[in-house]
Design a protein around this motif. Structure first.
Motif, PDB file in Angstrom:
ATOM      1  N   ASP A   6       0.795  -1.234   0.000  1.00  0.00           N
ATOM      2  CA  ASP A   6       0.000   0.000   0.000  1.00  0.00           C
ATOM      3  C   ASP A   6       0.821   1.273   0.000  1.00  0.00           C
ATOM      4  N   ALA A   7       2.119   1.177   0.298  1.00  0.00           N
ATOM      5  CA  ALA A   7       2.932   2.395   0.422  1.00  0.00           C
ATOM      6  C   ALA A   7       4.197   2.314  -0.416  1.00  0.00           C
ATOM      7  N   HIS A   8       4.121   1.653  -1.554  1.00  0.00           N
ATOM      8  CA  HIS A   8       5.256   1.624  -2.480  1.00  0.00           C
ATOM      9  C   HIS A   8       5.375   2.979  -3.174  1.00  0.00           C
ATOM     10  N   PRO A   9       6.531   3.301  -3.742  1.00  0.00           N
ATOM     11  CA  PRO A   9       6.662   4.561  -4.471  1.00  0.00           C
ATOM     12  C   PRO A   9       5.605   4.654  -5.570  1.00  0.00           C
ATOM     13  N   GLY A  10       4.911   5.787  -5.606  1.00  0.00           N
ATOM     14  CA  GLY A  10       3.873   5.996  -6.600  1.00  0.00           C
ATOM     15  C   GLY A  10       2.481   5.608  -6.150  1.00  0.00           C
ATOM     16  N   ALA A  11       2.347   4.921  -4.993  1.00  0.00           N
ATOM     17  CA  ALA A  11       1.034   4.486  -4.520  1.00  0.00           C
ATOM     18  C   ALA A  11       0.173   5.684  -4.134  1.00  0.00           C
ATOM     19  N   ILE A  12      -1.125   5.566  -4.380  1.00  0.00           N
ATOM     20  CA  ILE A  12      -2.099   6.541  -3.890  1.00  0.00           C
ATOM     21  C   ILE A  12      -2.662   6.000  -2.584  1.00  0.00           C
ATOM     22  N   TYR A  13      -2.614   6.840  -1.551  1.00  0.00           N
ATOM     23  CA  TYR A  13      -3.032   6.412  -0.211  1.00  0.00           C
ATOM     24  C   TYR A  13      -4.000   7.448   0.345  1.00  0.00           C
ATOM     25  N   HIS A  14      -5.130   6.980   0.891  1.00  0.00           N
ATOM     26  CA  HIS A  14      -6.142   7.876   1.461  1.00  0.00           C
ATOM     27  C   HIS A  14      -6.117   7.774   2.986  1.00  0.00           C
ATOM     28  N   HIS A  15      -6.218   8.918   3.647  1.00  0.00           N
ATOM     29  CA  HIS A  15      -6.191   8.928   5.110  1.00  0.00           C
ATOM     30  C   HIS A  15      -6.957  10.140   5.621  1.00  0.00           C
ATOM     31  N   GLN A  16      -8.042   9.887   6.393  1.00  0.00           N
ATOM     32  CA  GLN A  16      -8.845  10.919   7.044  1.00  0.00           C
ATOM     33  C   GLN A  16      -9.178  12.076   6.103  1.00  0.00           C
ATOM     34  N   GLY A  17      -9.737  11.717   4.949  1.00  0.00           N
ATOM     35  CA  GLY A  17     -10.209  12.731   4.027  1.00  0.00           C
ATOM     36  C   GLY A  17      -9.154  13.313   3.117  1.00  0.00           C
ATOM     37  N   ARG A  18      -7.881  12.945   3.300  1.00  0.00           N
ATOM     38  CA  ARG A  18      -6.803  13.452   2.439  1.00  0.00           C
ATOM     39  C   ARG A  18      -6.328  12.342   1.497  1.00  0.00           C
ATOM     40  N   THR A  19      -5.928  12.760   0.296  1.00  0.00           N
ATOM     41  CA  THR A  19      -5.358  11.836  -0.670  1.00  0.00           C
ATOM     42  C   THR A  19      -3.868  12.127  -0.790  1.00  0.00           C
ATOM     43  N   TYR A  20      -3.073  11.082  -0.658  1.00  0.00           N
ATOM     44  CA  TYR A  20      -1.619  11.219  -0.698  1.00  0.00           C
ATOM     45  C   TYR A  20      -1.046  10.392  -1.846  1.00  0.00           C
ATOM     46  N   GLU A  21       0.136  10.804  -2.293  1.00  0.00           N
ATOM     47  CA  GLU A  21       0.962   9.977  -3.160  1.00  0.00           C
ATOM     48  C   GLU A  21       2.246   9.642  -2.411  1.00  0.00           C
ATOM     49  N   VAL A  22       2.652   8.382  -2.464  1.00  0.00           N
ATOM     50  CA  VAL A  22       3.910   7.982  -1.828  1.00  0.00           C
ATOM     51  C   VAL A  22       5.049   8.413  -2.742  1.00  0.00           C
ATOM     52  N   VAL A  23       5.900   9.314  -2.237  1.00  0.00           N
ATOM     53  CA  VAL A  23       6.988   9.839  -3.058  1.00  0.00           C
ATOM     54  C   VAL A  23       8.308   9.146  -2.775  1.00  0.00           C
ATOM     55  N   ASP A  24       8.400   8.438  -1.631  1.00  0.00           N
ATOM     56  CA  ASP A  24       9.647   7.731  -1.334  1.00  0.00           C
ATOM     57  C   ASP A  24       9.372   6.638  -0.311  1.00  0.00           C
ATOM     58  N   LEU A  25      10.018   5.494  -0.485  1.00  0.00           N
ATOM     59  CA  LEU A  25       9.952   4.397   0.483  1.00  0.00           C
ATOM     60  C   LEU A  25      11.382   4.033   0.853  1.00  0.00           C
ATOM     61  N   ASP A  26      11.760   4.354   2.089  1.00  0.00           N
ATOM     62  CA  ASP A  26      13.110   4.099   2.578  1.00  0.00           C
ATOM     63  C   ASP A  26      13.068   2.859   3.463  1.00  0.00           C
ATOM     64  N   LEU A  27      13.478   1.715   2.919  1.00  0.00           N
ATOM     65  CA  LEU A  27      13.431   0.472   3.681  1.00  0.00           C
ATOM     66  C   LEU A  27      14.599   0.344   4.648  1.00  0.00           C
ATOM     67  N   GLY A  28      15.556   1.253   4.576  1.00  0.00           N
ATOM     68  CA  GLY A  28      16.604   1.304   5.592  1.00  0.00           C
ATOM     69  C   GLY A  28      16.067   1.845   6.900  1.00  0.00           C
ATOM     70  N   ARG A  29      15.134   2.803   6.790  1.00  0.00           N
ATOM     71  CA  ARG A  29      14.498   3.384   7.983  1.00  0.00           C
ATOM     72  C   ARG A  29      13.071   2.893   8.181  1.00  0.00           C
ATOM     73  N   ASP A  30      12.550   2.123   7.212  1.00  0.00           N
ATOM     74  CA  ASP A  30      11.153   1.668   7.217  1.00  0.00           C
ATOM     75  C   ASP A  30      10.202   2.853   7.335  1.00  0.00           C
ATOM     76  N   VAL A  31      10.412   3.827   6.469  1.00  0.00           N
ATOM     77  CA  VAL A  31       9.584   5.032   6.433  1.00  0.00           C
ATOM     78  C   VAL A  31       9.158   5.287   4.995  1.00  0.00           C
ATOM     79  N   ALA A  32       7.874   5.518   4.790  1.00  0.00           N
ATOM     80  CA  ALA A  32       7.347   5.956   3.502  1.00  0.00           C
ATOM     81  C   ALA A  32       6.953   7.420   3.631  1.00  0.00           C
ATOM     82  N   GLU A  33       7.442   8.255   2.709  1.00  0.00           N
ATOM     83  CA  GLU A  33       7.120   9.679   2.743  1.00  0.00           C
ATOM     84  C   GLU A  33       5.989   9.961   1.757  1.00  0.00           C
TER      85      GLU A  33
END
Length: 775
Positions: free
Chosen positions: A536-563
């Motif tokens: 659900d949070a790969h680079p380029g994924a569209i993610y919806h959360h509490q009324g906002r629509t996001y695009e995942v711009v980076d997935l850092d698996l070294g830190r386990d953080v998706a921006e």
């Protein structure tokens, strides 16, 4: 209510959506006399309770007789009195304590308020006190609860695991010394991974109260499921024979009007129905919601996702304002588990008082939180099981007044199956709940936790799985347990350092997680298990959360953080993946009654999956807008599966027909997975599958259906046990769908890693018909 339904048929958007209108008749309520302690009787009268329904009285009598009890009746049937009366009587008589466990803090808050009111009405100097012990309390507040030594302690399985059992000997001796009752509320929620974990927590609890020479009774409250006694025994570790079942609802109810509402199919350019593709259930639910609220009905919509609840509550309020209903627009809310406690309680109070006229909610409101009775409930998509559907529908109804429930179907297989088979829904057997406390992935951490709570000995095998001796030896060799030989025999103590309880979550098996970071606000908005994060949070994924629509711009698996960055993208994304299955060991096998050349097996398997890319699809039409490649790590899952092969003569016959044999087995696999929730209380995403024309283990074309959790939680095993009904339902689903080539209502899957290619609907139907030897 008939007038309202006729009015809905006259609305401008009505286009024949009502597939079924059924009226479930109400009941006047049946009470039974029961002698109750005079102080408890007086306190209940102060709350307006002057009589007990028959099912409440039956449960109380069984508890008084020393039996464990499973009370399996619908929402708002008054289950709480079944444990309140005996708990309060025992506290008044000899200081008996009760441990109440519920899956959500919101339910505990509600129960604490209700029980405290009754306790206060017992009179001055009463020994009955009620306190919650949950994660929302500060350290000082938790200490104060323990110092006050309440007779009724309310907690969650998580706090029982993290905060009570680890300190049982030092801080909770007073509770265990007098423990008379253990109440498990909403026990149907203890299924899958969560239920398997909770089952092991309760076995650790049993070790501790046994060492205090206590044998408390269990009162388990459940929604209507197909195996309430079996499930209660699985979760608690008590024998099935110890439980008395009370499952007839004798409370007062009014008639409920049910509408099965099927959104119209999309039309092609010639305005002809295309078959299968349907308009959004969200849009249909919003129209109904706004109309019913405007007409004066207090209404709740249950939807599957937090993002949907937030978005459509906002859109509903906007539409009300556009209609000139500004006051009503301010009385609409969204309710979901991620809200802060104060906001959730504000919404619950507003619904109870009537100040709120409408709410969009996830299943967070499905549990027994007291919000009063609503006039109408709209189900935005089939909730997945009959159990959940009836639970959510049970929120509608005030006394003996008529109420309305509208089930708005999605376009997927299960929703459309229910639309086409109303008799199966209203008259069918409820699904079974499954959990697996013997899960080999979970056992080591729980045995280590038990050793830290109190030494373990060979006799503790009775609390855990038959593999307990080997497990203890393995933990000893790894330095987690230390053997100590004493006069009383061999014992092991925890020697692993730290807290094993805090190193695992009861809600998941996957320890690795990915944080979702809102880049603009530099704030973590959600956390996903690692495998879900890759999906659900790969680079380029569209993610919806509490009324906002996001695009995942980076997935850092070294830190386990998706921006994530906010976006106005008018499309959604769907991953593509490659998958393989290795059979590790066959555990059981059976032959279909219809054909002796079809053997179905249950096995330990390892699945390996790599996400290879994703598709962008138009939000309205679902059409593909393009594909992108991804380079992500492979994930492996050791689990259980059922599988069967297609006999060579059947395969040869299908290959000789027009179409793709690979598409036939792929379509059959999809449809079988989609209908798993007809048999079990589970979600389709809890099940995975693979179809292959040649598998190395079998050397033949093979269909696998596997449990989506490490070690398995009983889903595949139950599917194996019920394989022929599952095949029949699947064949019927495919045959009944009016589409030409396969659609989301029969063989397409939103979770397919191959973009639903290839699929052969008619050959899949023919395959299943042949395997079942149906003419």
């Amino acid at each position: 209510m008939d007038g309202t339904i006729a009015w809905l048929r006259d609305r401008p958007y009505y286009d024949g959506q009502i597939e079924t209108h059924r009226v479930v008749s109400g009941a006047p309520g049946a009470t039974r006399n029961l002698d109750v302690d005079s102080r408890v009787e007086s306190a209940l009268a102060e709350q307006g309770i002057t009589a007990l329904y028959e099912h409440q009285a039956d449960a109380i009598r069984a508890t008084r007789a020393g039996e464990d009890v499973v009370l399996a009746t619908p929402t708002a049937s008054g289950k709480s009195l079944a444990y309140t009366v005996p708990a309060f009587e025992r506290a008044l008589d000899h200081g008996g304590t009760t441990l109440y466990v519920a899956p959500q803090v919101a339910l505990i808050n509600d129960q604490e308020e209700t029980l405290t009111r009754i306790a206060r009405d017992l009179g001055f100097g009463t020994p009955v006190t009620v306190e919650q012990y949950t994660g929302r309390l500060s350290k000082a507040e938790k200490r104060a609860v323990r110092d006050r030594r309440p007779t009724f302690v309310l907690t969650t399985p998580d706090m029982l695991h993290y905060g009570l059992l680890p300190h049982a000997r030092r801080l909770w001796g007073w509770l265990f010394d007098n423990l008379d009752l253990v109440v498990l509320d909403e026990i149907h929620e203890y299924r899958g991974v969560f239920g398997s974990h909770v089952g092991l927590v309760l076995r650790r609890l049993a070790r501790l109260y046994d060492r205090h020479d206590r044998d408390p009774q269990y009162v388990c409250c459940s929604a209507t499921i197909g195996n309430p006694v079996e499930h209660a025994a699985t979760v608690t570790g008590r024998p099935e024979a110890s439980f008395a079942l009370v499952d007839e609802d004798t409370s007062e109810t009014g008639p409920t009007h049910w509408l099965f509402w099927n959104p119209p199919e999309y039309a092609d350019r010639r305005r002809e129905r295309t078959g299968g593709r349907r308009k959004s259930s969200h849009t249909e639910a919003k129209r109904l919601f706004v109309d019913l609220v405007t007409r004066g009905y207090q209404t709740a919509v249950f939807t599957r996702a937090r993002q949907t609840a937030e978005r459509y509550a906002t859109e509903s309020a906007r539409e009300l304002r556009e209609r000139g209903e500004g006051a009503l627009a301010g009385q609409i809310a969204a309710y979901q588990a991620a809200l802060q406690r104060d906001r959730r309680e504000e919404i619950e109070a507003g619904l109870h008082s009537g100040d709120l006229r409408g709410v969009w909610s996830t299943n967070a409101l499905e549990l027994g939180v007291d919000i009063g009775g609503l006039d109408a409930v709209i189900l935005d998509g089939y909730p997945g099981t009959r159990m959940a559907t009836w639970q959510q529908a049970g929120r509608a109804g005030r006394g003996d007044d008529p109420s309305l429930v509208v089930l708005v179907a999605g376009e997927d297989q299960l929703d459309q199956y229910v639309m086409g088979h109303p008799d199966a829904f209203f008259g069918g057997d409820p699904e079974r709940a499954v959990a697996n406390p013997g899960n080999e992935e979970l056992l080591p951490d729980h045995v280590a936790s038990a050793a830290r709570e109190s030494w373990i000995a060979p006799g503790d095998r009775e609390y855990f799985d038959a593999s307990f001796p080997d497990l203890v030896s393995d933990l000893e060799s790894r330095g987690v347990l230390e053997r100590r030989n004493a006069d009383v025999g061999t014992r092991w103590t925890y020697d692993g350092g730290g807290s094993p309880q805090h190193e695992m979550s009861l809600r998941t098996i996957d320890d690795r997680e990915i944080d979702l970071l809102d880049r603009r606000r530099n704030e973590v908005i959600a956390t996903l298990p690692f495998a879900d994060g890759l999906r659900d949070a790969h680079p380029g994924a569209i993610y919806h959360h509490q009324g906002r629509t996001y695009e995942v711009v980076d997935l850092d698996l070294g830190r386990d953080v998706a921006e994530l960055s906010t976006t106005h993208a008018d499309y959604y994304t769907r991953v593509l993946h490659d998958k393989a299955i290795t059979v590790e060991e066959d555990r059981a096998e059976t032959v279909l009654s219809s054909r002796d050349d079809v053997t179905v097996r249950f096995a330990d398997v390892t699945t390996r999956k790599r996400i290879t890319g994703y598709e962008r699809r138009d939000r309205r039409s679902g059409e593909s807008l393009g594909r992108e490649s991804l380079d992500l790590p492979e994930t492996a899952l050791e689990t259980s599966a059922l599988y069967f092969t297609v006999p060579p003569p059947v395969e040869d016959d299908l290959r000789a027909a027009e179409g793709s044999f690979e598409g036939a087995i792929h379509a059959a696999e999809h449809a079988m997975i989609a209908l798993f929730p007809l048999q079990l209380v589970c979600d389709r995403r809890d099940i995975g599958g693979l179809s292959t024309p040649v598998h190395p283990h079998t050397g033949e074309s093979t269909i696998f259906v596997y449990d989506g959790y490490p070690g398995g939680v009983g889903l595949a095993r139950t599917g194996y046990d019920r394989i022929e009904p599952l095949m029949r339902d699947t064949r019927e689903l495919i045959a009944d769908c009016p589409c030409a080539d396969g659609c989301p209502a029969c063989v397409q899957s939103p979770h397919c890693g191959n973009a639903n290619e290839p699929l052969e609907k008619d050959l899949a139907r023919r395959l299943l018909k042949t395997l079942l030897d149906e003419s």
